[in-house]
Design an enzyme around this catalytic site. Sequence first.
Site, short mmCIF file in Angstrom:
data_model
loop_
_atom_site.label_atom_id
_atom_site.label_comp_id
_atom_site.label_asym_id
_atom_site.label_seq_id
_atom_site.Cartn_x
_atom_site.Cartn_y
_atom_site.Cartn_z
N THR A 1 7.20 8.18 -1.55
CA THR A 1 7.04 7.04 -2.48
C THR A 1 5.65 7.19 -3.10
OG1 THR A 1 6.33 5.62 -0.63
CG2 THR A 1 8.65 5.50 -1.30
N LYS B 1 7.25 10.53 5.78
CA LYS B 1 6.67 9.93 4.58
C LYS B 1 6.04 8.60 4.98
CE LYS B 1 7.63 7.14 2.21
NZ LYS B 1 7.00 5.78 2.15
N THR C 1 4.82 5.15 10.69
CA THR C 1 5.32 5.79 9.49
C THR C 1 6.53 5.03 9.01
OG1 THR C 1 6.19 7.79 8.49
CG2 THR C 1 6.90 7.32 10.73
N GLU D 1 -2.87 5.42 1.54
CA GLU D 1 -3.21 4.93 0.20
C GLU D 1 -4.68 4.60 0.04
OE1 GLU D 1 -0.66 1.58 -0.34
OE2 GLU D 1 0.99 2.79 -1.06
N ASN E 1 -2.31 -1.22 -4.32
CA ASN E 1 -1.42 -2.23 -3.79
C ASN E 1 -1.38 -3.50 -4.61
OD1 ASN E 1 -0.16 -1.09 -1.33
ND2 ASN E 1 -2.31 -0.64 -0.93
N SER F 1 4.42 -3.33 -10.39
CA SER F 1 4.43 -3.60 -11.83
C SER F 1 4.46 -2.30 -12.60
CB SER F 1 3.20 -4.43 -12.22
OG SER F 1 2.03 -3.82 -11.75
#
Lengths: 384, 384
Positions: free
Chosen positions: B146, B169, B180, B260, B379, B384
Site C-alpha cells: 500500500t 507488507k 504487520t 511511514e 497520514n 484524499s
Amino acid sequence: MSVTAPLGFRAAGIAAGIKAGGARDLALIVNDGPCRAAAGVFTVNRVKAAPVLWSQQVLSGGRVHAVVLNSGGANACTGPLGFQDTHATAEKVAQALDDSAGEVAVCSTGLIGERLPMDPLLAGVDLAVSQLARDGGLAAADAIRTTDTVSKISFRRGEGGYMVGGMAKGAGMLAPGLATMLSVITTDADLPAELLDEVLRRVTRVTFDRLDADGCMSTNDTVLLLASGASGTVPDLAEFEQVLLAVCADLVRQLLLDAEGASKAIAVEVVGAASEDDAVTVGRSVARSNLLKCAIHGEDPNWGRVLSAVGTTDAAFEPERLNVAINGIWICRGGAVGDDRSKVDLTPRDVTITVDLSAGPHTATIHTTDLTAAYVHENSAYSS
Amino acid sequence: MSVTAPLGFRAAGIAAGIKAGGARDLALIVNDGPCRAAAGVFTVNRVKAAPVLWSQQVLSGGRVHAVVLNSGGANACTGPLGFQDTHATAEKVAQALDDSAGEVAVCSTGLIGERLPMDPLLAGVDLAVSQLARDGGLAAADAIRTTDTVSKISFRRGEGGYMVGGMAKGAGMLAPGLATMLSVITTDADLPAELLDEVLRRVTRVTFDRLDADGCMSTNDTVLLLASGASGTVPDLAEFEQVLLAVCADLVRQLLLDAEGASKAIAVEVVGAASEDDAVTVGRSVARSNLLKCAIHGEDPNWGRVLSAVGTTDAAFEPERLNVAINGIWICRGGAVGDDRSKVDLTPRDVTITVDLSAGPHTATIHTTDLTAAYVHENSAYSS
C-alpha cells in the site's frame, strides 16, 4: 485576577534568572488567611519530580501557607540533591514569611534531568516576597509558562459572595492522571481541608484528567486548591463544586486551545457505554490514535481509524452495533458505512467525534488535539 | 523468491484494477503439496475485517490450499455484505482451482470502511490463476504493497535442505497484537498444522509482536504459515523455529526501515526486568511516547522522556535505581543525571535506547521509529 481574585491571597511573578532571556520564571502565592486549608492532586507517574514528593508531604497536613512555583526546570530525575534543592526553596520562602517550611508547597516545570540554578532561584524568592501584591495574580500566571503561548487564568463568583480563582500552565505532556503540568486554584470560601480534598478529586477527575493532548504523562503534574476563608462564606458544598468545576473546565479549555502545535480541539464523546469507566477507556484510546489525529489534522473524517481504536479496548460493545458521528454526521452506523462522509464539515477548529457503543447509558468526554508537523517540530527542538 | 523459494508453491501478482493507477493489487499463492498444513495468527483488535473473520475459520481446520490477498481496500467495517465479498472471493479462487473454498484464506489491506470493487477483483482472480508460476513470489510481494515503498521478502535454507520463504507488507498501523498488516510465510518442510501453529505463535510473539511503529493496531493483521512438505524433510522442530525466526526477524526489520515517514529505527532494549512481561510493558510504553519519538527525531538524547514513560507502567522497579543508555552512553544512572549527554551520537539511523530496571534478569526489545513531520503528512493525506 487569577489566583488573587479571592480575598486573602497575594501573589507575585518575577524574573529570577532561571530561564535564559530574562522572562518571568518564579511565582509565589501566599494565603494570608484567616484559614489555610488546602488540598492537592498529583501525577500518578511513578517517576515523580522532587517538588511533587515534597508537596505531597506538605499537603498530607491539609494546610498550605504559600506555594512557590518555578518554570525553567522541572527538578525531576535529579536524585537526593534535587530533593534538597526543593527543601531549600521551601525553607527560603518560610524564612521570608517567618513560618515553617512544612506549609510551603513547591512546584517546578521545564526540562527533566537538570538541577535548578539555586543561587538565582533563592535570590528570586526574596524579590518575589518583596513584590507580593493583591493584584499579583496575572504576573504569577505569566511566570509559570514554558512553551505556553499565553497565560491561563479563570475566576468565578459563588453564591453568598465568595470567589474561586485559578491559574494553569501546560502546553505539552498533557495526559491523564493529570493533564496539566501545574495549576493553583484559590478560594476565599471557608471550607475544611477534608471537604476541599473530596471536591477537588471529584472535579479534577472530570476535567484535568480528561484532557489528553499527546498521551504523555508528566513527572510534575500538580493541582492545588487553597482556601483562605476570608469571605466568611461557608458555601453549600454542591454549589461550591459547580463553581470549582466551572473554573477547572475553563482552565482545561485554555490548555487544550494552547496545546503544542495543535490546529484542532477534538472532543471525543463516548455515549451508550455500559459504565463510565468503559466510556473513559474508549475515549482515551480514540484520543491517543496518532493515525486518527493525523486524519483530523488533514480534515479527513476517517471513521475507520476510530473503530480500530475502539477495537483495542476491553470495553463492552459488539462491533456490529458501533455508531460514529463526526461533527454531527453519523458516518458509521452498525459498524459499517453510514451517512455520506462528504457531509462532514471539518474546517472548524472544534471537532466532536461521537462514539456510540450501544451498550448502556453511560457517557464521558475526553479532550485532545490533532497531530501536526508543528507538534513534531516543537518537540524535536525543545531542548536544543 | 519470497514465498516461492520453497518447493511446492506457485504465486502470482497482477493488476486487477482495485487500485486506481494500474499498479499490482492482487496476489495469489497456491500450495501444490503434497501437504497443505497451515497455521495463522491474527489481529487481536476486536473490530476485525471480514477477511480476518473468514481466514480464522479457514485456519481452524489447519489446512490451506491457497491464499488470495488484495491491496487497495481493507474490507473492514463493511458489515455482512463485506463478509459476503470475502466469501465470494474465496469461492472464485476455489472454483478456479477445482477445490473447496474452505481451504482458501483471504487477506485485504487498504482503506477501512469501503466495499471492494468485486467485478474487477473476481476477474483479477482468473488472471492471477492464469499467471501462477514458480517464480511468482516477487510479483506477489509487490501486489500487496500500500504505502510500502519497497517489497519485503526473505528466505532461509534449513538443515536437510528445506526452505522457508516469506513476504510482508505494512508501512503504517504497525502495532502489537501483530505489527504487520499482512505476511505469508511458506516452507517445503513437512510439519503438521499443530506444530506449525505452536512454532508460529512462539516466533511471532518475539518478532512481529514487538514492532510498534505508531501504537495503532490494525483490523486486518494476519500472518500465515503454509507447509507443502515438498522437500520431504521433516526438520528438527527447534532448528525449524530458528530458521522461521530468522525469516520473521528479517521481515520485521524491513517493515521497520520502511515505516511511514520514519528517519530513525529505534530499538528499545529493556534489561534488568523482574519478568519478560515487565520488560515488554516498559518497552512498549517507551516506544509509544510521542515526546520521546520527537526528541529522537531531533537527535536529542532526552532521557527524561524515557523515565517519564517508564513511570507510567506497573512494572517492578524503584525510580532511584533506573539507568538509561542511549547508543551506549549511560546518560541516566540511579534515576538521575549520569554520563555526559554530549557523548551520545544520534546521527546514525539506528538508535538503541537501553532501559535497566535493576529489578531482575529478564529482557525484551521493542522496535519502533521516530515521529516525524513526514509521518504526519502521509497520514493526513492518505485518503484524499
